[in-house]
Structure formats: C-alpha cells, structure tokens
Design an enzyme around this catalytic site. Structure first.
Site, PDB file in Angstrom:
ATOM      1  N   SER A 258       0.850  -1.185   0.000  1.00  0.00           N
ATOM      2  CA  SER A 258       0.000   0.000   0.000  1.00  0.00           C
ATOM      3  C   SER A 258       0.885   1.235   0.000  1.00  0.00           C
ATOM      4  O   SER A 258       2.122   1.136  -0.057  1.00  0.00           O
ATOM      5  CB  SER A 258      -0.903   0.015   1.234  1.00  0.00           C
ATOM      6  OG  SER A 258      -0.124   0.167   2.421  1.00  0.00           O
ATOM      7  N   LYS A 259       0.263   2.393   0.092  1.00  0.00           N
ATOM      8  CA  LYS A 259       1.014   3.649   0.025  1.00  0.00           C
ATOM      9  C   LYS A 259       2.010   3.790   1.183  1.00  0.00           C
ATOM     10  O   LYS A 259       2.994   4.512   1.056  1.00  0.00           O
ATOM     11  CB  LYS A 259       0.042   4.834   0.033  1.00  0.00           C
ATOM     12  CG  LYS A 259      -0.567   5.111  -1.337  1.00  0.00           C
ATOM     13  CD  LYS A 259      -1.283   6.457  -1.325  1.00  0.00           C
ATOM     14  CE  LYS A 259      -1.756   6.824  -2.715  1.00  0.00           C
ATOM     15  NZ  LYS A 259      -0.641   7.063  -3.629  1.00  0.00           N
ATOM     16  N   ARG A 260       1.747   3.116   2.279  1.00  0.00           N
ATOM     17  CA  ARG A 260       2.684   3.250   3.404  1.00  0.00           C
ATOM     18  C   ARG A 260       4.061   2.680   3.062  1.00  0.00           C
ATOM     19  O   ARG A 260       5.046   2.958   3.731  1.00  0.00           O
ATOM     20  CB  ARG A 260       2.124   2.581   4.657  1.00  0.00           C
ATOM     21  CG  ARG A 260       2.070   1.065   4.608  1.00  0.00           C
ATOM     22  CD  ARG A 260       1.660   0.478   5.945  1.00  0.00           C
ATOM     23  NE  ARG A 260       1.501  -0.964   5.837  1.00  0.00           N
ATOM     24  CZ  ARG A 260       0.379  -1.560   5.482  1.00  0.00           C
ATOM     25  NH1 ARG A 260      -0.682  -0.825   5.200  1.00  0.00           N
ATOM     26  NH2 ARG A 260       0.294  -2.877   5.406  1.00  0.00           N
ATOM     27  N   GLY A 262       5.474   3.313   0.228  1.00  0.00           N
ATOM     28  CA  GLY A 262       6.034   4.206  -0.795  1.00  0.00           C
ATOM     29  C   GLY A 262       5.109   4.249  -1.990  1.00  0.00           C
ATOM     30  O   GLY A 262       3.889   4.244  -1.848  1.00  0.00           O
TER      31      GLY A 262
END
Length: 497
Positions: A258-260, A262
């Site tokens: 996920s975006k966490r 990167g």
C-alpha cells in the site's frame, strides 16, 4: 484453433483512482497469457460506482496501460464486437439476463426492508452462532402474490435461488488447484438491487459470459466470490470459465502493499523514472517465473513463454531494491537516443529545452555514457548530471568535499588545481578526455602528486562534489571557457585570490 476455443481474457479495473501495481500485474498476466495463447485481451471498465468513477480516472488507467505497453484487442478507444466496454453502457444486458433467470425460476423477488434485515442480523449476531445469511423469508411467496406486489410498486430486490441439495461448488483453479466450497453456506444473494442496478457478482458474470471470456485471471481477494459467480453461471445456463487466482503482493514488512510502503501506483513509478519495460519485467516475476533462474525477460519472451502453470500461489514480496537494479540494467542497455527521449522530463528540469536538445544532439547523446551504468532511475539524472548545466558558474559547491579535498592540510590542492588549469587552458592539448587526462597526469608526475590528489580537486571544482560521473569525459562535453571559469571561482573561494 477454432474460434469457439480461442482464449479470451479480460482486465476489468474500476476507474476510482490510479492503477495500483497489483492491478497492473493482473493486467500483465492477462495480456501475456493472451499473447502466448494467440488469444484476445479485453479491457473492460467497471464504472458502476457513480461517486468515484470519473472520466479523468478512466484516462488515468488508459494512460497507465499505454505506458506499460499493454495493448488491448478490444475495449475503450479500440472497440470490438463484444462491446460496449463500460458497465454503465451494458445495463440492457443485465436486464436481459435477469429476465432469463426469471424464466428459469432461478431468481425471486425479496420485499424485506433494510430495517427488517438489519434487525434480523443484529438478533442473529447477539445469539450463539452469529449471522448465517439471509433467511429466505421471501423465497416461498406465491408467484401471483409477488407479481401483484411488484405491480403495486412495492420496493424489492431480486435474489438468486440457490438450488436446494446442491452439491459442493467445485472448480479447478489454474493456480490453487482443486477448490471446493459447501453450497449450504451460500445464501440467496442479491443480484439486482431495488433501483434496478446489478450487484458486482451478477454484472461480472453477465459481462464475462457475453464477452466470451474463457479464462478469468484475477487477484485471490476474489477467490471467495468465485463460488457465488459459479452459481450465477449455472442459473443462466452459461459455461463456467477457467479461473486463475493470483497471490497478493506484499510489502517488505509482510503486509499487503500500500502507500505506506512508498509508491503504489503505476503513475508514481513512471514519475520516479522507472522504465515501462523494467516495470513489466519486474511485475511479471512477482508470482511467475520463466525457469526459476532468469531475471531479465523481454516482452517478446514473456509473450511467447508465459503460462499459468508457472504461476505460484505463494505471496510475492515487492522488493524495490531489486526493481532499482533491474531498472538500471534496462537503462544500461537502452542506448543514447532512447535515453535522451525517456529522460526528457528531468533534462527539462535541469534547464534543457527541446530546441537545445535538437540543436546540440551530440552533447545530449554524450551525457548517456557518463551515467548509463550509474542510474537506478531516470530521476537520478537531476542529481548526477546537474553540474553539466551550470554554465561557467559552480552553483552547488559541496561543503564536505571542499573541506575534505580542497582545504585538507598537506594535500597541495591549490597546486593540483593550478597545474590542471594550466593544462586545460593550453590550446595545443586536444579537448578530448584521454588527451586531457594524460596531459594532466604528466604534470602531476612532475609535481610528484599522486593521481587522486591531482584529480580530486579538479573534480570538486568542475562538478561541485568529490563524487561525480567520469571527470574528463564530462569535461570534454563542456566548453573550455566554462571549465576554466569554474576552476577560477572555486580556487578563489577555497584559497583566496
């Protein structure tokens, strides 16, 4: 191969945002399988979410597919005999499928209100055993009574009539192998809502069946949908396709990417300077392998050799370090012309213009050998080649390099810089990397200066840093007057006078 048995696969994203790399991998597998099997790759847009499905998001997805080089045989901008390729334009097909199911007696109207269903759910969850699905209250309503209530305008949904005494719902998944679900845990799911819109499972079955899809290749988060969809296929009397469910892509911490972690979308990787060929290669290997050893696989090989029996059900880990290495290999092999074109956004950021690139093609093509083996991503161009666009002025002089190289006691940096300047100012020495380097080295030997002590001050003066691409190859591309001006500036700042 007959038309009836021709492989037809689809990628069906929802235009609710950017294309996630997990979705991109699914698209790659469908595309490569179609190419390997001489089949058709269909792009279908599942745009039934009115709040989040936008034309802008559709274009984002189409652009991401084009950037990856995943050409589709049927779909938006291409057309095809099985269109339209937007779910919102296929409502008549869902209505026709519902009528067919009514005729076959495989659906029934349900008049239970949301409040009634919520109350039943709450009561069931409060008791031991919990909620086990819809209790089929409306399943046995007399058809004449149901028709009268519908005619009177009473709100209702249509539910699938799961056959009683249906045996286990079984299928052979191309990745997971034989899968079996007990039919008794399947409740009579809603296929058409009160407003007449189809539910996801109903719409996707209708679309896949009407488009002649033979293989459904998708993420394993859809595995639990498969038995429900098989029941709908059976209710419609359609052939069930072959399913292949792909494992999840995990971040380095073992959690779903996920975006966490990167960048998570195709667009972000494009913006960070990854090459589409490298992305396709890298994503293809997240769950599939050619032979368990080969890492660099070009498109032609992927399209020729891809097969579902080489797809693993083991979760894949997104290793950005490996992606950087792989991208670097593709940069190293791409050639100067392709590199200049691909690097255009970052060259423009450094001050280049399309006109200058055209007028000074030799200069721009010459930049490529300086960094071809030193770039992991194209956006590294900004940090590694910025000094080539400074003109006569050193715009960024690294303080650490100045202290360690130019001002280090006993290093004789002032002598080294003066000696090199003398060589570079000598018009009789050819302005060519090897000649300049040898002439400077000869002067250094006369002064009894080791090459490192001789060349490092020059590197800092010309490049602003003690870490740079090959020094004399860089100098060769710069005007003599600019190089001399930089040396004079740095010498004045470092040594005074």
């Amino acid at each position: 191969m007959t038309d009836e048995k021709k492989v037809r696969v689809r990628f069906a994203p929802s235009p609710t945002g950017r294309l996630h790399v997990g979705g991109a991998r699914t698209a790659i597998y469908n595309w490569a399988f179609a190419r390997a099997m001489g089949g058709d790759f269909i792009l279908r847009i599942e745009d039934t979410d009115p709040e989040r499905s936008t034309e802008e998001n559709v274009q984002v997805i189409l652009n991401a597919m084009k950037w990856l080089g995943l050409d589709w045989d049927e779909g938006p901008e291409v057309g095809g005999q099985a269109g339209p390729y937007f779910q919102t334009q296929r409502m008549d097909t869902y209505a026709a499928a519902l009528e067919l199911m009514k005729e076959r007696g495989s659906v029934y109207p349900c008049f239970c209100t949301k409040e009634e269903l919520d109350a039943k759910r709450a009561a069931a969850e409060a008791n031991e055993g919990g909620y086990a699905g819809y209790d089929r209250t409306c399943r046995c309503i007399d058809p004449a009574d149901a028709a009268a209530r519908i005619a009177a305008g009473e709100p209702h949904v249509w539910r699938l009539r799961v056959p009683e005494n249906h045996g286990p719902i079984e299928f052979d998944d191309a990745v997971y192998g034989h899968v079996s679900f007990p039919a008794e845990v399947m409740d009579d799911m809603i296929v058409v809502r009160t407003d007449g819109s189809p539910t996801y499972n109903f719409a996707v079955v209708c679309d896949d069946a009407n488009m002649g899809v033979t293989h459904v290749i998708r993420g394993d988060d859809h595995l639990s949908n498969t038995p429900r969809q098989i029941l709908i296929y059976e209710a419609l009397g359609f052939d069930v396709p072959t399913f292949a469910h792909l494992s999840m892509i995990l971040g380095p911490d073992g959690k779903k990417l996920s975006k966490r972690h990167g960048a998570a979308s195709v667009e972000e990787f494009c913006e960070r300077g990854y090459l589409p060929d490298a992305m396709v290669n890298f994503l293809a290997l997240l769950g599939w392998s050619l032979d368990g050893e080969t890492t660099l696989i070009d498109r032609a090989t992927l399209c020729e050799r891809f097969s579902l029996d080489r797809v693993t059900k083991k979760d894949a880990v997104f290793d950005e370090t490996k992606l950087d290495w792989m991208n670097g290999q593709y940069i190293k092999d791409m050639g100067a012309n392709a590199w200049v074109q691909a690097s255009l956004p970052w060259l423009l950021e450094l001050g280049a213009t399309p006109e200058d690139i055209s007028a000074r093609a030799e200069f721009y093509l010459g930049l490529y050998p300086l960094v071809a083996e030193r770039l992991a991503r194209l956006d590294d161009v900004v940090s590694k080649l910025g000094f080539m666009f400074w003109g006569p002025e050193v715009r960024e002089l690294d303080e650490k390099s100045v202290n360690k190289v130019l001002k280090k006691e006993g290093a004789r940096a002032d002598e080294a810089l003066a000696a090199c300047r003398g060589v570079l100012a000598d018009q009789s020495v050819a302005w060519e990397a090897e000649a300049l380097q040898e002439a400077c080295r000869a002067v250094g030997e006369q002064l009894e200066l080791k090459p490192k002590l001789l060349f490092q001050p020059l590197r800092v003066a010309v490049c602003g840093n003690m870490v740079s691409p090959p020094l004399f190859e860089s100098i060769e591309l710069l005007p003599r007057e600019d190089v001399l001006a930089r040396i004079d500036q740095v010498a004045s700042e470092a040594f005074g006078g």
